[in-house]
Structure formats: C-alpha cells, structure tokens
Design an enzyme around this catalytic site. Structure first.
Site, PDB file in Angstrom:
ATOM      1  N   GLN A   1      78.327  18.870  49.747  1.00 34.64           N
ATOM      2  CA  GLN A   1      77.001  18.837  49.141  1.00 34.64           C
ATOM      3  C   GLN A   1      77.056  18.094  47.811  1.00 34.64           C
ATOM      4  O   GLN A   1      77.353  18.682  46.774  1.00 34.64           O
ATOM      5  CB  GLN A   1      76.472  20.259  48.947  1.00 34.64           C
ATOM      6  CG  GLN A   1      75.038  20.274  48.551  1.00 34.64           C
ATOM      7  CD  GLN A   1      74.411  21.639  48.658  1.00 34.64           C
ATOM      8  OE1 GLN A   1      74.960  22.558  49.243  1.00 34.64           O
ATOM      9  NE2 GLN A   1      73.253  21.777  48.085  1.00 34.64           N
ATOM     10  N   PHE A   2      76.745  16.804  47.859  1.00 32.85           N
ATOM     11  CA  PHE A   2      76.803  15.978  46.654  1.00 32.85           C
ATOM     12  C   PHE A   2      75.787  16.418  45.616  1.00 32.85           C
ATOM     13  O   PHE A   2      75.957  16.171  44.425  1.00 32.85           O
ATOM     14  CB  PHE A   2      76.634  14.496  46.999  1.00 32.85           C
ATOM     15  CG  PHE A   2      75.227  14.088  47.343  1.00 32.85           C
ATOM     16  CD1 PHE A   2      74.387  13.581  46.366  1.00 32.85           C
ATOM     17  CD2 PHE A   2      74.756  14.203  48.642  1.00 32.85           C
ATOM     18  CE1 PHE A   2      73.094  13.203  46.675  1.00 32.85           C
ATOM     19  CE2 PHE A   2      73.473  13.827  48.962  1.00 32.85           C
ATOM     20  CZ  PHE A   2      72.626  13.330  47.978  1.00 32.85           C
ATOM     21  N   THR A   3      74.739  17.135  46.029  1.00 29.97           N
ATOM     22  CA  THR A   3      73.700  17.539  45.085  1.00 29.97           C
ATOM     23  C   THR A   3      74.186  18.580  44.074  1.00 29.97           C
ATOM     24  O   THR A   3      73.487  18.854  43.099  1.00 29.97           O
ATOM     25  CB  THR A   3      72.460  18.081  45.821  1.00 29.97           C
ATOM     26  OG1 THR A   3      72.834  19.199  46.625  1.00 29.97           O
ATOM     27  CG2 THR A   3      71.831  17.006  46.691  1.00 29.97           C
TER      28      THR A   3
END
Length: 149
Positions: A78-80
């Site tokens: 999850q890059f967020t």
C-alpha cells in the site's frame, strides 16, 4: 518501511472478482515502502511482525504472537502509507518508492515471514486495484515504522 498490523478473525484480498489471498485468525498487514528502505529493514520488520505479542493468552493478556497462535498473515502492499497531505487537499505520494524499488522489498518481507514459521502467509497483487476485507479483532491496530524500531 511502514506496516499497519491489524489483528483479525479473518481477512481477504480480491482482484478483479477473484480472491487472491485469504487468512483466518492472524494479521492483515498493510505495507508501504519509501525510497531509502533496505533489505535489512524488510528483514527487521518481518521479524518484528512475526514476533509481536498482540494475541490474547488464556488470561486475556496480549502475550502471544501470530506464530504462537498458528495464525496467518495477509500482506497487502500500500503505497498510500507514504501520502503527504500537508497543505493541499489532494495528497502527493512522492515519498513512496517506485515499483522497481518497492516490489522486491515487499517480496523480501513476505519471504522472511515465511521463513519465520508463520503458519500461512498470503499476499495481494502488487500494483493492482484490490478490495481488502478485514475483520478487525479487538480492534487491535499497530503501526510499525522502521525509522522507530
């Protein structure tokens, strides 16, 4: 690296209508990678994840790890987790590592979990749009960041 660990009764990840990873009791881990992260940090984070005592023992105290309860771990990249929402209403993700840097470190983290005797390790699909189902138990949610470990 950042990991949000959620103790769950079950969790799953679906991509394009197909379940790609699923666990019963254990942890759902939302995992983010930044530019400076290393293989060594992935190893440390996996070891911490596998050994963290956040499951209840017979007296209702958090004394057991996911290994102790023979639980599973579902890892979802999850890059967020590296979003910067300072100032503007739309966050930027400049601190998130590019896929060519992030994907091998996510794979390394997963590999180290498997080597640590976690009963079952499942994953989502790196870079895909995923639907994640989490049945948080407690709720118990822990943030781990390699900058503070």
């Amino acid at each position: 690296m950042r990991a949000i660990l959620q103790r769950v009764t079950s969790g799953s990840v679906t991509v394009e209508g197909v379940v790609r990873g699923q666990i019963e009791q254990g942890l759902v881990v939302l995992l983010g990678v930044t530019h400076e992260d290393t293989v060594e940090q992935a190893d440390v984070l996996a070891k911490k994840t596998a050994g963290l005592r956040i499951f209840d023992d017979g007296q209702g105290k958090m004394n057991l790890s996911v290994i102790d309860v023979k639980g599973g771990v579902l890892v979802v990249s999850q890059f967020t987790l590296y979003a910067n929402a300072k100032g503007a209403r739309r966050p930027d993700f400049l601190a998130a590592a590019r896929p060519d840097v992030a994907e091998p470190l996510v794979r390394r983290y997963v590999e180290q979990l498997r080597l640590s005797n976690v009963a079952r390790v499942e994953t989502g699909v790196f870079g895909a749009m995923m639907q994640v189902e989490i049945h948080n138990d407690g709720p118990v949610t822990i943030l781990l960041d390699t900058e503070t470990l």
